[in-house]
Design an enzyme around this catalytic site. Structure first.
Site, PDB file in Angstrom:
ATOM      1  N   ASP A  34      49.524  48.692 -32.531  1.00 43.21           N
ATOM      2  CA  ASP A  34      48.326  49.382 -32.071  1.00 43.21           C
ATOM      3  C   ASP A  34      48.629  49.961 -30.686  1.00 43.21           C
ATOM      4  O   ASP A  34      48.980  49.220 -29.766  1.00 43.21           O
ATOM      5  CB  ASP A  34      47.188  48.356 -31.974  1.00 43.21           C
ATOM      6  CG  ASP A  34      45.827  48.972 -32.207  1.00 43.21           C
ATOM      7  OD1 ASP A  34      45.605  50.093 -31.708  1.00 43.21           O
ATOM      8  OD2 ASP A  34      44.992  48.326 -32.864  1.00 43.21           O
ATOM      9  N   ASP A  41      44.909  54.252 -31.007  1.00 44.45           N
ATOM     10  CA  ASP A  41      43.534  53.937 -30.639  1.00 44.45           C
ATOM     11  C   ASP A  41      42.853  55.176 -30.032  1.00 44.45           C
ATOM     12  O   ASP A  41      43.455  55.881 -29.206  1.00 44.45           O
ATOM     13  CB  ASP A  41      43.591  52.813 -29.590  1.00 44.45           C
ATOM     14  CG  ASP A  41      42.243  52.208 -29.282  1.00 44.45           C
ATOM     15  OD1 ASP A  41      41.648  51.605 -30.180  1.00 44.45           O
ATOM     16  OD2 ASP A  41      41.788  52.338 -28.124  1.00 44.45           O
ATOM     17  N   GLU A  74      43.283  57.018 -34.887  1.00 40.38           N
ATOM     18  CA  GLU A  74      41.861  56.661 -34.917  1.00 40.38           C
ATOM     19  C   GLU A  74      41.087  57.781 -34.235  1.00 40.38           C
ATOM     20  O   GLU A  74      41.291  58.058 -33.062  1.00 40.38           O
ATOM     21  CB  GLU A  74      41.589  55.343 -34.195  1.00 40.38           C
ATOM     22  CG  GLU A  74      40.146  54.907 -34.397  1.00 40.38           C
ATOM     23  CD  GLU A  74      39.587  53.989 -33.319  1.00 40.38           C
ATOM     24  OE1 GLU A  74      38.627  53.270 -33.597  1.00 40.38           O
ATOM     25  OE2 GLU A  74      40.094  54.003 -32.177  1.00 40.38           O
ATOM     26  N   HIS A 104      38.196  45.795 -37.472  1.00 37.85           N
ATOM     27  CA  HIS A 104      37.752  44.854 -36.448  1.00 37.85           C
ATOM     28  C   HIS A 104      36.558  45.360 -35.645  1.00 37.85           C
ATOM     29  O   HIS A 104      36.066  44.643 -34.779  1.00 37.85           O
ATOM     30  CB  HIS A 104      38.925  44.536 -35.514  1.00 37.85           C
ATOM     31  CG  HIS A 104      39.362  45.749 -34.745  1.00 37.85           C
ATOM     32  ND1 HIS A 104      39.949  46.843 -35.348  1.00 37.85           N
ATOM     33  CD2 HIS A 104      39.255  46.062 -33.433  1.00 37.85           C
ATOM     34  CE1 HIS A 104      40.188  47.766 -34.434  1.00 37.85           C
ATOM     35  NE2 HIS A 104      39.783  47.317 -33.262  1.00 37.85           N
ATOM     36  N   ASP A 105      36.130  46.585 -35.884  1.00 36.52           N
ATOM     37  CA  ASP A 105      34.965  47.131 -35.173  1.00 36.52           C
ATOM     38  C   ASP A 105      33.745  47.265 -36.078  1.00 36.52           C
ATOM     39  O   ASP A 105      32.728  47.818 -35.668  1.00 36.52           O
ATOM     40  CB  ASP A 105      35.289  48.528 -34.614  1.00 36.52           C
ATOM     41  CG  ASP A 105      36.385  48.509 -33.568  1.00 36.52           C
ATOM     42  OD1 ASP A 105      36.496  47.506 -32.834  1.00 36.52           O
ATOM     43  OD2 ASP A 105      37.137  49.496 -33.480  1.00 36.52           O
TER      44      ASP A 105
HETATM   45  C1  GLC Z   1      38.945  51.412 -30.465  1.00 35.31           C
HETATM   46  C2  GLC Z   1      39.200  49.992 -30.907  1.00 35.31           C
HETATM   47  C3  GLC Z   1      38.139  49.111 -30.316  1.00 35.31           C
HETATM   48  C4  GLC Z   1      38.226  49.201 -28.810  1.00 35.31           C
HETATM   49  C5  GLC Z   1      38.159  50.646 -28.328  1.00 35.31           C
HETATM   50  C6  GLC Z   1      38.625  50.766 -26.923  1.00 35.31           C
HETATM   51  O1  GLC Z   1      37.791  51.934 -31.012  1.00 35.31           O
HETATM   52  O2  GLC Z   1      39.280  49.918 -32.290  1.00 35.31           O
HETATM   53  O3  GLC Z   1      38.252  47.791 -30.742  1.00 35.31           O
HETATM   54  O4  GLC Z   1      37.193  48.478 -28.229  1.00 35.31           O
HETATM   55  O5  GLC Z   1      38.969  51.493 -29.084  1.00 35.31           O
HETATM   56  O6  GLC Z   1      40.012  50.601 -26.844  1.00 35.31           O
END
Ligand code: GLC
Ligand code: CA
Length: 547
Positions: free
Chosen positions: A98, A199, A242, A316-317
């Protein structure tokens, strides 16, 4: 051109804190992951994406990195990491790291330096604006609430952060920053890492002066430069961007087939649909099947032949899919399998988030004290501040909060679900007596074995990878049907979204000379779906069909 391996792959996401603890300190770790690789091999996945394990103060669970080239001691050390790489190699499981490139931790040495003075060489690694205390440069807001600007009295300047104040945004307009990141990525590639999940990549090119957070004008230029300087050096690398705020147009650039940017996007439109935003608070709206059809179909159709999408329900979100639309009681197993079929029948790369393959559910802790997520805690305070009751705040967190997916993996019936013998950093879901990997592995009819089957089907039938998608029976409010079709083969997927029987029409050609590849009921009627029933049919086309 040879097809890329990741087009027929299934990727498994590990949330390392909650996967497996090896030393009973209550926190999952790298040795724990190693001890569970046989399980993942049995499931049949091709790669694991591991949420951040770099050195971090863990303000946002590792998404605040203080050293990109070191392992956080709670997870182990670099030797453990090397061992993980080796053990994964033995099993032909690739590792996806990640990469959090939008921001670092405020404890990163770059930021510590940057804060020292305006002429420190690292100052410009972050985004600063002069100001007077109490007068923020503009009203941009952070994702987890509050202003995106944080005051530093010694410098009489504000710095910009899109998440918590402990996650200052890196200044991508500074070429040195970009070069540092490329070097770091190449270092991980040299270590044998074969993939990266990027990310919030759609945020990196922000232009705070223009109040632009997402999709800044230079975004794709930067991503192309990043890709050229790193990923493109090894054709085996997979990259997953993402991009929570991306539309189809931008996704087509991110995942352009010439490989100039990334392999695929990871976007959220099908997850965000059920939300209404109000004063920076997301409310969960009632489920609307026609809207879900619209969104998923749009991505299937518009990326076909030109881009590549990831397919996912959980991460995880997100809350757990079986709980998201309230199907986690009587029909938990049936609906878990149905959701899996709906998604795994589509084009894209499926992602399975740990525990999804068991049909794990949301958790409902009574007290905010039992929650760990900084986003949940901030939301709670914000809601109370706006006059909502504690009960209202808890209800939203229980329904929608990120900790729903972060409770310990449910391995067996022993203490703390076999995750740890110590005190888990977040409590396990009490339903592990009924839902756990050990029982499901023994039961050929379990959600676990159902996922295994779907993974195998994708490997066996190229139609899963290639077939062109078309939505069927569009206006049906109770079931979701679609066709996947190539020159020689076709698939027909039907899925019921209701808890009663409903009529369905499967084209005759599938009933007469097709095969039922999989389904979640032993016996079924051709014209009727039972509660949350799903089926995938397959047939070979006759030579004349395409003429
Ligand atoms: C992404 C991650 C999340 C995190 C955010 C800031 O959305 O998946 O868990 O809090 O980025 O890095
Ligand atoms: Ca541990």
């Amino acid at each position: 051109m040879e097809e890329k391996w990741w087009k027929s792959a299934v990727i498994y996401q590990i949330y390392p804190k909650s996967f497996q603890d090896s030393n009973d300190d209550g926190i999952g770790d790298i040795r724990g992951i190693i001890s569970r690789l046989d399980y993942l091999e049995e499931l049949g996945i091709d790669a694991i994406w591991i949420s951040p394990i770099y050195r971090s103060p863990q303000i946002d669970s590792g998404y605040d990195i203080s050293d990109y080239q070191d392992i956080d001691p709670i997870f182990g050390n670099m030797e453990d990491m090397d061992c993980l790489i080796e053990e994964c190699n033995k099993r032909h499981i690739r590792i996806i790291m990640d990469l959090v490139l939008n921001h670092s931790s405020d404890q990163h040495k770059w930021f510590k330096e940057a804060k020292k003075s305006k002429d420190n060489p690292y100052h410009d690694y972050y985004i600063w604006r002069d100001g007077k205390e109490g007068e923020v440069p503009n009203n941009m807001m952070a994702y987890f609430g509050g202003s995106a600007w944080e005051w530093v009295p010694e410098l009489k300047q504000y710095y910009f952060h899109q998440f918590t104040p402990e996650q200052p945004d890196l200044n991508w307009h500074n070429e040195k920053v970009r070069q540092e990141l490329y070097q770091m990525i190449c270092w991980w590639m040299d270590k044998g890492i074969q993939g990266f999940r990027l990310d919030v990549i759609d945020l990196v090119a922000k232009e705070p002066d223009l109040c632009i957070a997402e999709n800044g004008p230079k975004l794709h230029e930067y991503v192309r430069e990043l890709s050229r300087n790193t990923f493109q050096k090894n054709p085996e690398i997979v990259t997953v961007g993402e991009a929570g705020n991306t539309g189809v147009e931008s996704a087509l650039l991110f995942s352009a087939q010439d490989g100039s940017e990334l392999s695929m996007v990871f976007q959220f439109e099908h997850m965000d649909m059920a939300h209404k935003k109000e004063n920076q608070i997301n409310w969960v709206l009632p489920f609307d099947l026609l809207e879900l059809k619209d969104i998923l179909s749009k991505w299937q159709v518009e990326l076909y032949g030109k881009g590549w999408n990831s397919l996912f329900w959980d991460n995880h979100d997100q809350p757990r899919i079986v709980s998201r639309w309230d199907t986690d009681s009587a029909y938990r197993e049936k609906s878990a399998k149905m959701y899996a079929m709906l998604l795994h029948g589509m084009q894209g790369t499926p992602f399975i988030y740990q525990g999804e393959e068991l049909g794990m559910t949301n958790v409902s802790f009574d007290s905010i004290e039992d929650y760990r997520d900084v986003a949940a805690k901030n939301l709670y305070e914000r809601m109370l501040g706006r006059g909502y009751t504690k009960e209202e705040a808890m209800e939203l967190i229980q329904k929608d909060g990120r900790d729903n997916a972060r409770t310990p993996m449910q391995w067996d019936k022993s203490i703390h679900a076999g995750f740890t013998k110590g005190t888990p950093w977040i409590m396990e879901n009490p339903n592990y007596q009924e839902i756990n990997a050990e029982d499901e592995r023994k039961d050929p009819d379990s959600v676990f074995h159902f996922y295994r089957k779907l993974i195998q089907l994708r490997k066996e039938y190229s139609i899963f990878v290639e077939g062109k998608y078309s939505l069927q029976d569009k206006e049906n409010k109770e079931s979701f049907s679609y066709l996947r079709s190539s020159d020689t083969e076709e698939l027909y997927v039907v899925c019921s979204f209701v808890n009663h029987c409903t009529r369905v029409s499967v084209p005759k050609r599938f009933l007469e000379n097709g095969v039922l590849l999989t389904g979640n009921y032993q016996e079924s009627l051709s014209e009727q779906l039972q509660p949350y029933e799903g089926r995938i049919y397959y047939r070979k086309k006759n030579a004349e069909e395409n003429e």
